[in-house]
Design an enzyme around this catalytic site. Structure first.
Site, short mmCIF file in Angstrom:
data_model
loop_
_atom_site.label_atom_id
_atom_site.label_comp_id
_atom_site.label_asym_id
_atom_site.label_seq_id
_atom_site.Cartn_x
_atom_site.Cartn_y
_atom_site.Cartn_z
N GLY A 12 46.78 50.33 50.34
CA GLY A 12 46.14 51.17 49.34
C GLY A 12 46.83 51.25 48.00
O GLY A 12 46.74 52.28 47.34
N ASN A 64 45.97 49.57 45.28
CA ASN A 64 44.90 49.68 44.30
C ASN A 64 44.25 51.05 44.35
O ASN A 64 43.86 51.60 43.32
CB ASN A 64 43.86 48.58 44.50
N LEU A 74 32.57 43.03 55.16
CA LEU A 74 31.35 42.84 54.39
C LEU A 74 30.55 44.14 54.41
O LEU A 74 30.29 44.71 55.48
CB LEU A 74 30.53 41.71 54.98
N ASN A 97 34.04 45.62 43.44
CA ASN A 97 35.14 45.06 44.24
C ASN A 97 36.14 44.40 43.30
O ASN A 97 35.76 43.88 42.25
CB ASN A 97 34.62 44.03 45.23
N HIS A 151 38.99 41.33 43.26
CA HIS A 151 39.40 40.14 44.00
C HIS A 151 40.61 39.52 43.30
O HIS A 151 40.62 39.42 42.06
CB HIS A 151 38.26 39.13 44.06
N ASP A 179 32.04 38.10 47.62
CA ASP A 179 32.57 37.64 46.32
C ASP A 179 31.56 36.88 45.46
O ASP A 179 31.95 36.05 44.63
CB ASP A 179 33.81 36.76 46.53
N GLU A 188 45.96 43.82 38.75
CA GLU A 188 44.90 44.56 39.42
C GLU A 188 45.05 46.07 39.19
O GLU A 188 44.06 46.77 38.96
CB GLU A 188 44.91 44.27 40.92
#
Length: 232
Positions: free
Chosen positions: A13, A15, A93, A108, A110, A151, A180
């Site tokens: 966690g 992010n 997903l 999202n 990536h 993605d 990020e």
């Protein structure tokens, strides 16, 4: 209007922490993290949420029918009155029923420059190893809208990161992760403002390749994103 965010995370966690640092206050403007969801009861993200006083839910996915997961997820999101969903290291997903219900309101992040190095199974250190093995000199981070596949949703913004001579996957991962932590809150803030005013969420300009060095101040990036959204 303060946009209510649900963050989905499967791991430690970090992010999520960047979002809690920016949107942790209850009903802070323009958004606040109202819920953290994980597919794993032992996810470190849940501990971060609890320390911040944020409601948490575990929605198991392994071994369950997708329809059951979708119904439970929608019930949890609706009960928490969620406006925006952010996937921050979530490895599952999102069910198609949930994507349809929150179309263009699920983001999202990536750890590569999509559409390269994305898709099922491309997460974490696997991504950075593939970037290095491919001989790339630039990687980066991508924030995109979520659709029914891994993605492939519309890209909102990308921020390049250099691949340095002698990089290992671990070193590159650390460099991209720092990016990020700065990119995701800035994009979420801009998107939350768009959601609050009922505006369109569009793509942001991708920085010039020569400008891939990290900008020291966050404000210029956030301002650029807001301007891009305003003109979308």
């Amino acid at each position: 209007m303060s946009v209510r965010i649900a963050v989905f995370a499967s791991g430690g966690g970090t992010n999520l922490q960047s979002l809690l640092d920016r949107f942790g206050g209850v009903e802070s403007e323009p958004a606040w993290v109202a819920l953290v969801v994980s597919d794993r009861a032992d996810a470190g993200a849940l501990d971060r949420a609890k320390r911040a006083g944020v409601e948490t839910r575990v929605i198991p996915v392994a071994g369950r029918e997708p329809g059951d997961v979708a119904r439970e997820t929608l019930a949890v999101l609706e009960a928490a009155r969620i406006d925006l969903v952010v996937l921050a290291g979530y490895l599952r997903l999102i069910p198609a029923e949930v994507v349809r219900a929150y179309r263009d309101r699920i983001l999202n992040i990536h750890p590569a420059l999509l559409p390269a190095f994305g898709g099922k199974g491309m997460y974490g250190i696997r991504v950075h190893r593939a970037v290095i093995e491919a001989g790339c000199t630039i990687s980066g981070a991508t924030v995109h809208l979520v659709d029914e596949r891994y993605d492939t949703g519309p890209i909102l913004m990308q921020w390049p990161v250099p691949v340095l001579a002698g990089d290992t996957p671990e070193r590159l991962a650390a460099r991209v992760l720092r990016t990020e932590h700065r990119l995701l809150p800035a994009v979420v803030e801009a998107v939350a403002r768009a959601v609050a005013r009922g505006g369109k969420i569009g793509a942001f300009a991708i920085p010039e390749p020569a400008a891939f060095e990290l900008v020291e101040a966050e404000a210029p990036l956030a301002d650029r994103i807001r301007r891009a959204l305003g003109s979308a």
